[in-house]
Design a protein around this motif. Sequence first.
Motif, short mmCIF file in Angstrom:
data_model
loop_
_atom_site.label_atom_id
_atom_site.label_comp_id
_atom_site.label_asym_id
_atom_site.label_seq_id
_atom_site.Cartn_x
_atom_site.Cartn_y
_atom_site.Cartn_z
N GLU A 193 0.68 -1.23 0.08
CA GLU A 193 0.01 -0.07 0.10
C GLU A 193 0.89 1.20 0.05
O GLU A 193 0.59 2.28 -0.70
N ARG A 194 1.96 1.37 0.68
CA ARG A 194 2.80 2.56 0.96
C ARG A 194 3.61 2.72 -0.45
O ARG A 194 3.74 4.00 -0.74
N PHE A 195 4.15 1.89 -1.32
CA PHE A 195 4.96 2.08 -2.54
C PHE A 195 4.29 1.58 -3.35
O PHE A 195 4.90 1.64 -4.55
N GLY A 196 2.97 1.11 -3.42
CA GLY A 196 2.35 0.69 -4.89
C GLY A 196 2.88 -0.38 -5.61
O GLY A 196 2.90 -0.16 -6.68
N ILE A 197 3.41 -1.31 -4.84
CA ILE A 197 4.21 -2.57 -5.58
C ILE A 197 3.23 -3.99 -5.30
O ILE A 197 2.46 -4.18 -4.18
N SER A 198 3.62 -4.88 -5.93
CA SER A 198 2.80 -6.12 -5.64
C SER A 198 3.39 -6.77 -4.61
O SER A 198 4.51 -6.49 -4.06
N ALA A 199 2.73 -8.05 -4.10
CA ALA A 199 3.35 -8.89 -2.93
C ALA A 199 4.58 -9.42 -3.13
O ALA A 199 5.77 -9.32 -2.41
N ILE A 200 4.87 -9.91 -4.48
CA ILE A 200 6.05 -10.42 -4.86
C ILE A 200 7.30 -9.27 -4.85
O ILE A 200 8.37 -9.55 -4.34
N GLU A 201 6.94 -7.99 -5.28
CA GLU A 201 7.94 -7.00 -5.34
C GLU A 201 8.31 -6.45 -3.84
O GLU A 201 9.30 -6.28 -3.59
N ALA A 202 7.20 -6.66 -3.08
CA ALA A 202 7.44 -6.44 -1.51
C ALA A 202 8.41 -7.36 -0.88
O ALA A 202 9.28 -7.04 -0.02
N CYS A 203 8.30 -8.59 -1.38
CA CYS A 203 9.18 -9.61 -0.88
C CYS A 203 10.59 -9.31 -1.38
O CYS A 203 11.83 -9.47 -0.66
N TYR A 204 10.61 -8.85 -2.54
CA TYR A 204 11.99 -8.36 -3.16
C TYR A 204 12.63 -7.35 -2.27
O TYR A 204 13.92 -7.32 -2.07
N ALA A 205 11.69 -6.56 -1.93
CA ALA A 205 12.16 -5.35 -1.09
C ALA A 205 12.80 -5.66 0.40
O ALA A 205 13.72 -5.09 0.69
N ILE A 206 12.00 -6.67 0.70
CA ILE A 206 12.54 -7.14 2.09
C ILE A 206 13.86 -7.89 2.11
O ILE A 206 14.79 -7.63 2.71
N ARG A 207 14.18 -8.59 0.78
CA ARG A 207 15.19 -9.07 0.72
C ARG A 207 16.45 -8.15 0.53
O ARG A 207 17.48 -8.21 0.90
N GLU A 208 16.07 -7.15 -0.33
CA GLU A 208 17.11 -6.24 -0.49
C GLU A 208 17.54 -5.39 0.83
O GLU A 208 18.66 -4.83 0.99
N ALA A 209 16.50 -5.11 1.58
CA ALA A 209 16.61 -4.22 2.95
C ALA A 209 17.69 -5.29 3.92
O ALA A 209 18.56 -4.74 4.61
N ASN A 210 17.39 -6.63 3.68
CA ASN A 210 18.43 -7.34 4.71
C ASN A 210 19.55 -7.25 3.99
O ASN A 210 20.64 -7.36 4.93
N LEU A 211 19.87 -7.26 2.77
CA LEU A 211 21.32 -6.91 2.24
C LEU A 211 21.80 -5.79 2.67
O LEU A 211 22.86 -5.46 2.91
N ILE A 212 20.99 -4.39 2.65
CA ILE A 212 21.34 -3.44 3.06
C ILE A 212 21.74 -3.32 4.40
O ILE A 212 22.96 -2.85 4.60
N ARG A 213 21.19 -4.07 5.35
CA ARG A 213 21.46 -3.99 6.71
C ARG A 213 22.73 -4.95 7.00
O ARG A 213 23.65 -4.40 7.77
N ALA A 214 22.93 -5.92 6.20
CA ALA A 214 24.18 -6.92 6.38
C ALA A 214 25.38 -6.13 5.85
O ALA A 214 26.38 -5.85 6.45
N ARG A 215 25.42 -5.45 4.81
CA ARG A 215 26.39 -4.40 4.20
C ARG A 215 26.90 -3.48 5.08
O ARG A 215 27.84 -2.85 5.50
N ALA A 216 25.77 -2.81 6.03
CA ALA A 216 25.86 -1.87 7.02
C ALA A 216 26.61 -2.19 8.47
O ALA A 216 27.32 -1.51 9.25
N ALA A 217 26.61 -3.59 8.56
CA ALA A 217 26.99 -4.12 10.03
C ALA A 217 28.44 -4.19 10.00
O ALA A 217 29.12 -4.17 8.97
#
Length: 64
Positions: free
Chosen positions: A40-64
Amino acid sequence: MSSLTPPEHEHSAAIEEAARWIATTPDHAKPRPIIRAIQERFGISAIEACYAIREANLIRARAA
């Protein structure tokens, strides 16, 4: 030979923006259920939301 890439390698600006939001927003401040909220917030599909979560996990891992 095809020059097309698999869908999991395609990223829209909305997915990248969602990933940044997920990675930088504290867990306690994120609405639940998270997939629906991201859709709802970003106007994307459920699978795209899952991709975003995966990318967020990678962002956090790189920042650690």
